[in-house]
Design a protein around this motif. Sequence first.
Motif, short mmCIF file in Angstrom:
data_model
loop_
_atom_site.label_atom_id
_atom_site.label_comp_id
_atom_site.label_asym_id
_atom_site.label_seq_id
_atom_site.Cartn_x
_atom_site.Cartn_y
_atom_site.Cartn_z
N MET A 1 19.78 -23.65 7.48
CA MET A 1 20.22 -24.71 6.59
C MET A 1 20.34 -24.13 5.18
SD MET A 1 18.55 -28.46 6.01
CE MET A 1 16.91 -27.76 6.14
N ALA B 1 20.87 -24.80 1.14
CA ALA B 1 20.73 -25.83 0.12
C ALA B 1 21.54 -25.45 -1.09
CB ALA B 1 19.27 -26.01 -0.27
N GLU C 1 28.50 -31.84 3.53
CA GLU C 1 27.16 -31.71 2.98
C GLU C 1 26.47 -33.06 2.99
OE1 GLU C 1 27.48 -28.68 -0.66
OE2 GLU C 1 29.13 -30.12 -0.57
N SER D 1 22.80 -35.31 1.25
CA SER D 1 21.76 -35.33 0.23
C SER D 1 21.02 -36.66 0.30
CB SER D 1 22.38 -35.14 -1.17
OG SER D 1 21.41 -35.33 -2.18
N ASP E 1 20.73 -32.78 -4.92
CA ASP E 1 20.55 -31.59 -4.10
C ASP E 1 21.23 -31.78 -2.75
OD1 ASP E 1 18.83 -29.90 -5.80
OD2 ASP E 1 17.45 -31.58 -5.62
N TYR E 2 22.25 -30.99 -2.48
CA TYR E 2 23.02 -31.12 -1.25
C TYR E 2 22.72 -29.98 -0.28
CZ TYR E 2 25.88 -35.04 -2.78
OH TYR E 2 26.31 -36.28 -3.18
N GLN E 3 22.66 -30.32 1.01
CA GLN E 3 22.49 -29.35 2.08
C GLN E 3 23.83 -29.19 2.80
OE1 GLN E 3 19.50 -31.11 4.53
NE2 GLN E 3 17.82 -30.59 3.14
N ARG F 1 18.58 -34.92 10.27
CA ARG F 1 17.97 -34.77 8.95
C ARG F 1 18.19 -36.05 8.16
NH1 ARG F 1 21.07 -29.58 7.81
NH2 ARG F 1 20.79 -29.58 10.05
#
Length: 404
Positions: A1, A3, A109, A111, A116-118, A141
């Motif tokens: 993953m 970030a 993405e 968040s 904060d984006y994954q 998630r």
Amino acid sequence: MVASRCAWGVSAIAVVSILGYVVRTEAQGDALQNIALGRPYRCSVPVLPGWHGLVDGKCDGDSAPECFATSNVDKFPQYVVIDLGAICEISRVVVYNSANGNTRKVSLECSDDASDYQVLRDGFIFPDKSAMVLSHKFTPRKARYVRLTLHDTWGGGLGGDNCLFLREVEVYGKRTDQPHASGADPLVPFKGQEMTIEYRSLRIFRRYCLGNPALPLRVAVVGDGFGMATPGQAHWTTGLFERLERRWGRAPQIENLASKSFVAEDCRALFEGSEQQPDLVLLTMGYSAALGRTDAAQFRQSTVNAVSLLTERTDALVVLVTPPPIVHQDSMGLYQEAIGADSATCAWQVETLASEHKLPLVRTGAVLANSSYDVSDLYADNLHLSDRGHEMLAIVIDRLLAGP
């Protein structure tokens, strides 16, 4: 993953009606629901008028309003962020490309705080003018926001080289009991977004009403509790009126019909039994509905009725003002009262109507987010703006009316 932290600017916003959606679930008996259905979203460039069908549950159309399209703006990458309305556990995103062309490379993405984006999927390329479907499954998630990055264009598609099209986006998962990320700044999702939108009606108002000092300026405020001013206390409406008087050299004649129990029929007092109708109407709705947990469909219908009455029965310039974001920080007052309340959906509905009727719009969330002040400076508690917050809103509305 992977970030990533990314601030993104938005210059237009598109929202869709929550009425009449087709409920869809994952294929082959999967119990997960499409939790993006009917949710509000933001776009970093203007959306092509009428082409707002990104999350309406209709995935087989290439025309408006079922299909989504950005305007022909040469600005890349472009972003679309879907607000799921609460922290959800997601495990699949489905993107339906359009046969209209142009849409090329996309990334996905998520968040929980819009900050904060994954990365979920990086750089998938759709064939040109192909209604291909990207179905990306991943380890479950938690997230509230799902962002699509539209990196570039094939060119040569419908509407111009830079109009990017999508038939639909679906997000599968389930809701949790956590409405907000702990300690999340409620203004982050609005940072960089344009604070106001204007139409030709506003330019006409400036020229023939504000620009004529021989005429009186009649202003009416209608709507819910956010439009109510308490004598002796700072409020965005009174601050605006003071600025209008200083700028144009004449005190506006004011009528404030805002109330916590406002209903659309209250607008009739402006034109029934009155010989002098207002030149300017400020309509704000969504704040009391959010606090009262009003059904979203009921709120939309009420707002539709109010806008219809004002636009059909008066010649006034109608300006829509969205409700302020509700804060959820336990260090501030009225925390318990704010639990479970969220004005985001109401704000999107107001913006939809502004777009449909081509009415000037003030995005209160963007006004606050793009100021130089923190939440603690802009809010007196979790539910109410501070003197500074009211001042920021008054300044922006005054500038909108005055023009460049």
